[in-house]
Design a protein around this motif. Sequence first.
Motif, short mmCIF file in Angstrom:
data_model
loop_
_atom_site.label_atom_id
_atom_site.label_comp_id
_atom_site.label_asym_id
_atom_site.label_seq_id
_atom_site.Cartn_x
_atom_site.Cartn_y
_atom_site.Cartn_z
N THR A 92 -78.38 -16.36 86.86
CA THR A 92 -78.35 -14.75 87.07
C THR A 92 -77.05 -14.24 86.72
O THR A 92 -76.82 -12.92 86.66
CB THR A 92 -78.72 -14.55 88.47
N ILE A 93 -75.80 -15.09 86.62
CA ILE A 93 -74.77 -14.68 86.66
C ILE A 93 -74.26 -14.41 84.95
O ILE A 93 -73.76 -13.25 84.70
CB ILE A 93 -73.63 -15.94 86.88
N ARG A 94 -74.89 -15.16 84.23
CA ARG A 94 -74.62 -14.85 82.79
C ARG A 94 -76.30 -14.86 82.08
O ARG A 94 -76.49 -15.78 81.44
CB ARG A 94 -73.93 -15.99 82.13
N PRO A 95 -76.86 -13.94 82.37
CA PRO A 95 -78.50 -13.77 81.81
C PRO A 95 -78.39 -14.05 80.27
O PRO A 95 -79.65 -14.27 79.86
CB PRO A 95 -78.81 -12.49 82.35
N GLU A 96 -77.34 -13.50 79.36
CA GLU A 96 -77.51 -13.42 77.91
C GLU A 96 -77.53 -14.96 77.53
O GLU A 96 -77.90 -15.16 76.44
CB GLU A 96 -76.50 -12.76 77.34
N VAL A 97 -77.05 -16.17 78.15
CA VAL A 97 -76.79 -17.34 77.75
C VAL A 97 -77.54 -18.34 78.90
O VAL A 97 -77.07 -18.39 79.89
CB VAL A 97 -75.36 -17.83 77.86
N GLN A 98 -78.59 -18.88 78.32
CA GLN A 98 -79.25 -19.74 79.27
C GLN A 98 -79.24 -21.17 78.88
O GLN A 98 -79.61 -21.50 77.74
CB GLN A 98 -80.76 -19.32 79.49
N PHE A 99 -79.10 -22.05 79.83
CA PHE A 99 -79.02 -23.39 79.36
C PHE A 99 -80.16 -24.09 78.90
O PHE A 99 -80.22 -24.79 77.88
CB PHE A 99 -78.68 -24.25 80.94
N GLN A 100 -81.39 -23.60 79.41
CA GLN A 100 -82.69 -24.01 78.94
C GLN A 100 -83.08 -23.64 77.91
O GLN A 100 -83.57 -24.32 76.81
CB GLN A 100 -83.85 -23.74 79.74
N ALA A 101 -82.45 -22.46 77.00
CA ALA A 101 -82.83 -21.85 76.01
C ALA A 101 -82.15 -22.85 75.04
O ALA A 101 -82.56 -22.99 73.82
CB ALA A 101 -82.42 -20.50 75.83
N VAL A 102 -81.10 -22.98 75.21
CA VAL A 102 -80.06 -23.78 74.23
C VAL A 102 -80.65 -25.17 74.14
O VAL A 102 -80.95 -25.91 72.70
CB VAL A 102 -78.66 -24.00 74.72
N LEU A 103 -80.91 -25.74 74.94
CA LEU A 103 -81.78 -27.24 75.10
C LEU A 103 -83.07 -27.22 74.37
O LEU A 103 -83.44 -27.90 73.50
CB LEU A 103 -81.75 -27.99 76.47
N ARG A 104 -83.72 -26.12 74.80
CA ARG A 104 -85.30 -25.97 74.15
C ARG A 104 -84.84 -25.89 72.49
O ARG A 104 -85.73 -26.49 71.80
CB ARG A 104 -85.71 -24.74 74.33
N LYS A 105 -83.91 -25.06 71.95
CA LYS A 105 -83.77 -24.79 70.67
C LYS A 105 -83.53 -26.48 70.04
O LYS A 105 -84.09 -26.75 68.88
CB LYS A 105 -82.69 -24.12 70.42
N ARG A 106 -82.63 -27.18 70.57
CA ARG A 106 -82.27 -28.40 70.20
C ARG A 106 -83.37 -29.44 69.96
O ARG A 106 -83.65 -30.10 69.23
CB ARG A 106 -81.16 -28.91 71.31
N PHE A 107 -84.39 -29.40 71.12
CA PHE A 107 -85.49 -30.40 71.23
C PHE A 107 -86.69 -29.81 70.34
O PHE A 107 -87.53 -30.47 69.96
CB PHE A 107 -85.92 -30.57 72.78
N GLU A 108 -86.58 -28.61 70.10
CA GLU A 108 -87.66 -28.11 69.30
C GLU A 108 -87.65 -28.25 67.65
O GLU A 108 -88.29 -27.92 66.97
CB GLU A 108 -88.27 -26.81 69.20
N GLN A 109 -86.37 -28.84 67.29
CA GLN A 109 -85.87 -28.82 65.82
C GLN A 109 -86.95 -30.07 65.06
O GLN A 109 -86.97 -31.04 66.01
CB GLN A 109 -84.49 -29.38 65.96
N PRO A 110 -87.37 -29.87 64.27
CA PRO A 110 -88.47 -30.98 63.56
C PRO A 110 -87.59 -32.25 63.31
O PRO A 110 -88.16 -33.29 63.36
CB PRO A 110 -88.97 -30.45 62.41
N GLY A 111 -86.44 -32.05 62.76
CA GLY A 111 -85.74 -33.40 62.57
C GLY A 111 -84.86 -33.97 63.43
O GLY A 111 -83.69 -34.24 63.29
N LEU A 112 -85.13 -34.08 64.79
CA LEU A 112 -84.53 -34.44 65.83
C LEU A 112 -84.06 -35.98 65.69
O LEU A 112 -84.97 -36.80 65.36
CB LEU A 112 -85.08 -34.23 66.91
N ALA A 113 -83.12 -36.26 65.61
CA ALA A 113 -82.39 -37.56 65.29
C ALA A 113 -82.15 -38.77 66.58
O ALA A 113 -81.44 -39.20 66.59
CB ALA A 113 -81.22 -37.80 64.38
#
Length: 115
Positions: free
Chosen positions: A23-44
């Motif tokens: 709620t302090i920084r609603p424009e930057v969410q931890f889960q959104a960053v990690l979700r983008k990382r784990f949804e990459q097709p070529g995750l190494a």
Amino acid sequence: MSRPAVSARRLVLRALDQWPTDTIRPEVQFQAVLRKRFEQPGLALSEEEQLRQANALHSLLENRYKRAYPITGSLLEPKSNPAYFVDLLRELKEAPNRSFLDRIWLRIKGKVRLQ
């Protein structure tokens, strides 16, 4: 892709679904960053590494370390400023609801301290 890698990725994404929003920084969410990382097709990452990261996320969600290592006593009330953590929690609860003028006023008040 083997079956355990799919389930490890699924475990990580399920943990991120349960992650609370900031709620302090609603424009930057931890889960959104990690979700983008784990949804990459070529995750190494190997299957074992993905399972370890899923376990780490779940342990943080369950407050496993807070229960294993409770903080009590003098650590919460330092002698230099005994009300520090109480004031910090109050500020964190009030911060999302502050208006623009309140934020400006607090910034000015923080720069000019008369004691």
